[in-house]
Scaffold this motif. Structure first.
Motif, PDB file in Angstrom:
ATOM      1  N   PRO A   1       0.845  -1.212   0.000  1.00  0.00           N
ATOM      2  CA  PRO A   1       0.000   0.000   0.000  1.00  0.00           C
ATOM      3  C   PRO A   1       0.870   1.248   0.000  1.00  0.00           C
ATOM      4  N   PRO A   2       0.303   2.400  -0.373  1.00  0.00           N
ATOM      5  CA  PRO A   2       1.084   3.644  -0.380  1.00  0.00           C
ATOM      6  C   PRO A   2       1.649   3.957   0.992  1.00  0.00           C
ATOM      7  N   ALA A   3       2.757   4.675   0.998  1.00  0.00           N
ATOM      8  CA  ALA A   3       3.387   5.061   2.262  1.00  0.00           C
ATOM      9  C   ALA A   3       2.442   5.949   3.074  1.00  0.00           C
ATOM     10  N   SER A   4       2.518   5.808   4.378  1.00  0.00           N
ATOM     11  CA  SER A   4       1.626   6.588   5.242  1.00  0.00           C
ATOM     12  C   SER A   4       2.032   8.058   5.299  1.00  0.00           C
ATOM     13  N   GLU A   5       3.297   8.338   5.070  1.00  0.00           N
ATOM     14  CA  GLU A   5       3.795   9.715   5.136  1.00  0.00           C
ATOM     15  C   GLU A   5       4.061  10.237   3.731  1.00  0.00           C
ATOM     16  N   GLY A   6       3.483  11.378   3.405  1.00  0.00           N
ATOM     17  CA  GLY A   6       3.661  11.974   2.095  1.00  0.00           C
ATOM     18  C   GLY A   6       4.531  13.210   2.138  1.00  0.00           C
ATOM     19  N   SER A   7       4.560  13.931   1.036  1.00  0.00           N
ATOM     20  CA  SER A   7       5.408  15.111   0.910  1.00  0.00           C
ATOM     21  C   SER A   7       5.019  16.212   1.885  1.00  0.00           C
ATOM     22  N   GLU A   8       3.724  16.278   2.253  1.00  0.00           N
ATOM     23  CA  GLU A   8       3.265  17.358   3.126  1.00  0.00           C
ATOM     24  C   GLU A   8       3.949  17.307   4.493  1.00  0.00           C
ATOM     25  N   ALA A   9       4.007  16.109   5.081  1.00  0.00           N
ATOM     26  CA  ALA A   9       4.627  15.961   6.399  1.00  0.00           C
ATOM     27  C   ALA A   9       6.128  16.237   6.334  1.00  0.00           C
ATOM     28  N   VAL A  10       6.775  15.738   5.287  1.00  0.00           N
ATOM     29  CA  VAL A  10       8.211  15.962   5.136  1.00  0.00           C
ATOM     30  C   VAL A  10       8.494  17.439   4.920  1.00  0.00           C
ATOM     31  N   ALA A  11       7.643  18.108   4.138  1.00  0.00           N
ATOM     32  CA  ALA A  11       7.836  19.539   3.859  1.00  0.00           C
ATOM     33  C   ALA A  11       7.786  20.366   5.135  1.00  0.00           C
ATOM     34  N   GLN A  12       6.943  19.969   6.092  1.00  0.00           N
ATOM     35  CA  GLN A  12       6.866  20.704   7.359  1.00  0.00           C
ATOM     36  C   GLN A  12       8.173  20.587   8.141  1.00  0.00           C
ATOM     37  N   ARG A  13       8.765  19.388   8.153  1.00  0.00           N
ATOM     38  CA  ARG A  13      10.036  19.212   8.853  1.00  0.00           C
ATOM     39  C   ARG A  13      11.157  19.983   8.148  1.00  0.00           C
ATOM     40  N   VAL A  14      11.128  19.978   6.821  1.00  0.00           N
ATOM     41  CA  VAL A  14      12.135  20.705   6.048  1.00  0.00           C
ATOM     42  C   VAL A  14      12.032  22.207   6.328  1.00  0.00           C
ATOM     43  N   SER A  15      10.813  22.734   6.337  1.00  0.00           N
ATOM     44  CA  SER A  15      10.618  24.163   6.598  1.00  0.00           C
ATOM     45  C   SER A  15      11.090  24.533   7.996  1.00  0.00           C
ATOM     46  N   ALA A  16      10.810  23.664   8.985  1.00  0.00           N
ATOM     47  CA  ALA A  16      11.251  23.940  10.359  1.00  0.00           C
ATOM     48  C   ALA A  16      12.774  23.972  10.437  1.00  0.00           C
ATOM     49  N   ALA A  17      13.439  23.045   9.740  1.00  0.00           N
ATOM     50  CA  ALA A  17      14.899  23.026   9.744  1.00  0.00           C
ATOM     51  C   ALA A  17      15.467  24.262   9.042  1.00  0.00           C
ATOM     52  N   ARG A  18      14.826  24.682   7.951  1.00  0.00           N
ATOM     53  CA  ARG A  18      15.301  25.873   7.232  1.00  0.00           C
ATOM     54  C   ARG A  18      15.161  27.131   8.090  1.00  0.00           C
ATOM     55  N   ARG A  19      14.102  27.207   8.883  1.00  0.00           N
ATOM     56  CA  ARG A  19      13.934  28.374   9.753  1.00  0.00           C
ATOM     57  C   ARG A  19      15.057  28.464  10.791  1.00  0.00           C
ATOM     58  N   VAL A  20      15.478  27.309  11.294  1.00  0.00           N
ATOM     59  CA  VAL A  20      16.597  27.288  12.246  1.00  0.00           C
ATOM     60  C   VAL A  20      17.867  27.789  11.564  1.00  0.00           C
TER      61      VAL A  20
ATOM     62  N   GLU B   1      18.069  29.778   8.886  1.00  0.00           N
ATOM     63  CA  GLU B   1      17.960  31.208   8.567  1.00  0.00           C
ATOM     64  C   GLU B   1      18.293  32.065   9.783  1.00  0.00           C
ATOM     65  N   ALA B   2      17.999  31.545  10.979  1.00  0.00           N
ATOM     66  CA  ALA B   2      18.344  32.279  12.194  1.00  0.00           C
ATOM     67  C   ALA B   2      19.850  32.402  12.368  1.00  0.00           C
ATOM     68  N   ARG B   3      20.611  31.562  11.695  1.00  0.00           N
ATOM     69  CA  ARG B   3      22.076  31.647  11.734  1.00  0.00           C
ATOM     70  C   ARG B   3      22.620  32.644  10.722  1.00  0.00           C
ATOM     71  N   GLY B   4      21.748  33.209   9.905  1.00  0.00           N
ATOM     72  CA  GLY B   4      22.193  34.183   8.924  1.00  0.00           C
ATOM     73  C   GLY B   4      22.558  33.602   7.581  1.00  0.00           C
ATOM     74  N   VAL B   5      22.122  32.362   7.299  1.00  0.00           N
ATOM     75  CA  VAL B   5      22.378  31.731   6.000  1.00  0.00           C
ATOM     76  C   VAL B   5      21.067  31.191   5.443  1.00  0.00           C
ATOM     77  N   ARG B   6      21.008  31.023   4.122  1.00  0.00           N
ATOM     78  CA  ARG B   6      19.807  30.445   3.524  1.00  0.00           C
ATOM     79  C   ARG B   6      19.654  28.978   3.901  1.00  0.00           C
ATOM     80  N   SER B   7      20.780  28.259   3.937  1.00  0.00           N
ATOM     81  CA  SER B   7      20.761  26.838   4.271  1.00  0.00           C
ATOM     82  C   SER B   7      22.129  26.450   4.796  1.00  0.00           C
ATOM     83  N   ASN B   8      22.217  25.251   5.377  1.00  0.00           N
ATOM     84  CA  ASN B   8      23.499  24.791   5.909  1.00  0.00           C
ATOM     85  C   ASN B   8      24.536  24.589   4.821  1.00  0.00           C
TER      86      ASN B   8
END
Length: 498
Positions: free
Chosen positions: A397-416, A418-425
């Motif tokens: 069956p299809p995976a229980s976790e889709g792009s939406e859930a992963v995108a939220q974790r990615v956005s949270a990591a990017r916000r951290v 950006e607080a360091r003064g860079v677009r990404s690590n």
């Protein structure tokens, strides 16, 4: 009398001021354009003359000289048609020369007097905004020009309506700013069966902006995984969207002034030339690596690209920009991209798979993977093996976790990040890298052992630390630990599979 009209010359993403000077003097009738014009600019004489004839105006039987100042700056493109026509009309007394001093003009003229769109209207508008003057441009590029706030924009369909507006007998409506395109719906991670390791690596790559290489047999889902990446990346910020749109404007890809907040995703064919990938050509234009600026450059069938073409990416991947040097121009385009690549393990595609024996033996994988230079591989942070998918996996069956859930974790990591003064690590360097990515004592010991055993280069060491910092961000850890270092090391380059 000399009539003056302002316009611009494009050098990469830079718009330089150009003054169109027109003099109508006594002498044998002729129409001359000087000031280092290219073929398109020289041919503007015929287009301007035909457009004026369509309005019922004839050139005076005198010596007409158009000078594009500064004369030592090369001029190319058809956007000089409109300023040349306006300067000529002002010199003939048809329109007010002093009034034109408050405007900058760009646009091509058709033979019937219509004003046709040309690349770079957004750059011209931003240049006009910096100089606090208005912009005259084709009607279809008015929405694009309005993204440069604070300037009046005259967007005319033809030369007649433009002249009537300048005389006050007609009023051209102020164009509306172009629409913001919604993020397109692409592939979803729910469509990927199995491949948990590859999906984890994709999440890390998206969170930190890291380069990634997937290696596996045909049909294992490498291209599908790559197509899922835009769906989990965060949207562009307003300033980033404007930056991306400037590149698209120069390339003539900004349709009706619509600006997208989705990150670019470019996937050139493996037959692409060096000029197509990095930029260049007779008239220097941005290549795929610049069109993917602040987005994803996906190279499928990586070893099938010509080796010099791939090696031309080494500098842009490191510096975030590409320099195109020509005899008559030196142009710099932005190229801060996330490289995602996919390849088969060997020419036949099944080296190392259970039950498969390659006719050419181990040399098949070694020679095929040797098409990619070591310095390029050293610039790729994540190396992931994507195993073949069985029929039983497809029946799951299809995976229980889709792009939406992963995108939220990615956005949270990017916000951290950006607080360091860079677009990404991926942009962490120098003191910031030492401050934010230094591991604890257990992690440092593992790192030293691995660096000696794997013979990590200085670049490989730095990139591995950046990946470890991203993994720590995804887990919510303030300090890079041993587990983060261990996972980052598992994604380093592996030798060819036998």
């Amino acid at each position: 009398m000399v009539a003056l009209v302002k316009t611009v010359a494009y050098l990469g993403l830079e718009a330089r001021s150009v003054e169109v000077q027109c003099q109508v003097a006594s002498g044998l009738p002729r129409f001359t354009v000087v000031g280092l014009p290219d073929k398109a600019v020289s041919e503007s004489r015929e287009r301007v003359q035909a457009a004026l004839a369509a309005m019922g105006l004839a050139l005076p039987p005198k010596r007409i000289t158009i000078n594009l100042s500064p004369a030592d700056l090369p001029k190319d493109g058809s956007h000089y048609d409109l300023p040349i026509a306006l300067a000529l009309l002002a010199a003939m007394g048809v329109t007010d020369a002093e009034q034109l001093g408050d405007w900058l003009a760009v646009g091509e003229l058709s033979l019937d007097g219509r004003i046709v769109a040309t690349p770079g209207a957004l750059l011209a508008a931003l240049h006009a905004s910096e100089n606090e003057i208005g912009l005259i441009c084709p009607a279809e590029q008015g929405p694009e020009a309005k993204w440069a706030s604070g300037i009046p924009v005259l967007a005319a369909k033809d030369l007649v309506s433009l002249l009537n507006h300048l005389k006050g007998t007609q009023t051209l409506a102020e164009p509306e700013r172009g629409a913001i395109e919604e993020k397109p719906i692409g592939a979803n991670l729910k469509q990927v069966k199995g491949q948990e390791t590859a999906k984890r690596a994709l999440e890390i790559a998206a969170s930190g902006g890291h380069n990634m290489l997937m290696m596996g047999p045909p049909g294992s889902g490498k291209s599908l995984l790559a197509s899922c990446l835009p769906g989990i990346l965060p949207e562009l910020t307003p300033s980033e969207a404007l930056e991306v749109s400037m590149v698209q404007s120069v390339a003539g890809l900004l349709d009706s002034g619509r600006i997208s907040r989705a990150r670019p995703f470019r996937a050139p064919h493996h037959s692409a030339s060096m000029a197509a990938l990095t930029g260049g050509g007779l008239k220097v234009r941005p290549g795929e690596v610049s069109l993917a600026h602040l987005g994803v450059l996906f190279l499928d069938e990586l070893p099938e690209f010509q080796r010099p073409v791939l090696d031309s990416l080494r500098q842009p991947l490191e510096t975030g920009h590409v320099d195109v040097a020509r005899a008559n121009a030196h142009v710099t385009f932005p190229a801060r991209v996330q490289l995602i690549a996919a390849m088969n393990p060997c020419r036949c595609g099944h080296a190392g798979e259970p039950g498969h024996v390659c006719a050419r033996g181990p040399r098949c994988a070694t020679e095929y993977q040797a098409r990619i230079s070591g310095p390029l591989l050293d610039r790729i942070d994540l190396h992931v093996e994507v195993a073949a998918v069985s029929a039983m996996d497809m029946a799951l069956p299809p995976a229980s976790e889709g792009s939406e859930a992963v995108a939220q974790r990615v956005s949270a990591a990017r916000r951290v990040q950006e607080a360091r003064g860079v677009r990404s690590n991926a942009e962490l360097d120098g003191e910031k890298l030492e401050h934010y990515a230094s591991p604890d004592e257990a992690g440092r010991q593992l790192l030293m052992q691995a660096a000696e055993k794997l013979r990590l280069s200085a670049r490989g060491y730095t990139r591995m630390l950046r990946v470890a910092r991203t993994i720590a961000d995804l887990s919510g850890a303030e300090t890079v630990g041993r587990a983060h270092i261990a996972e980052a090391l598992s994604y380093r380059h592996q030798p060819a599979r036998m």
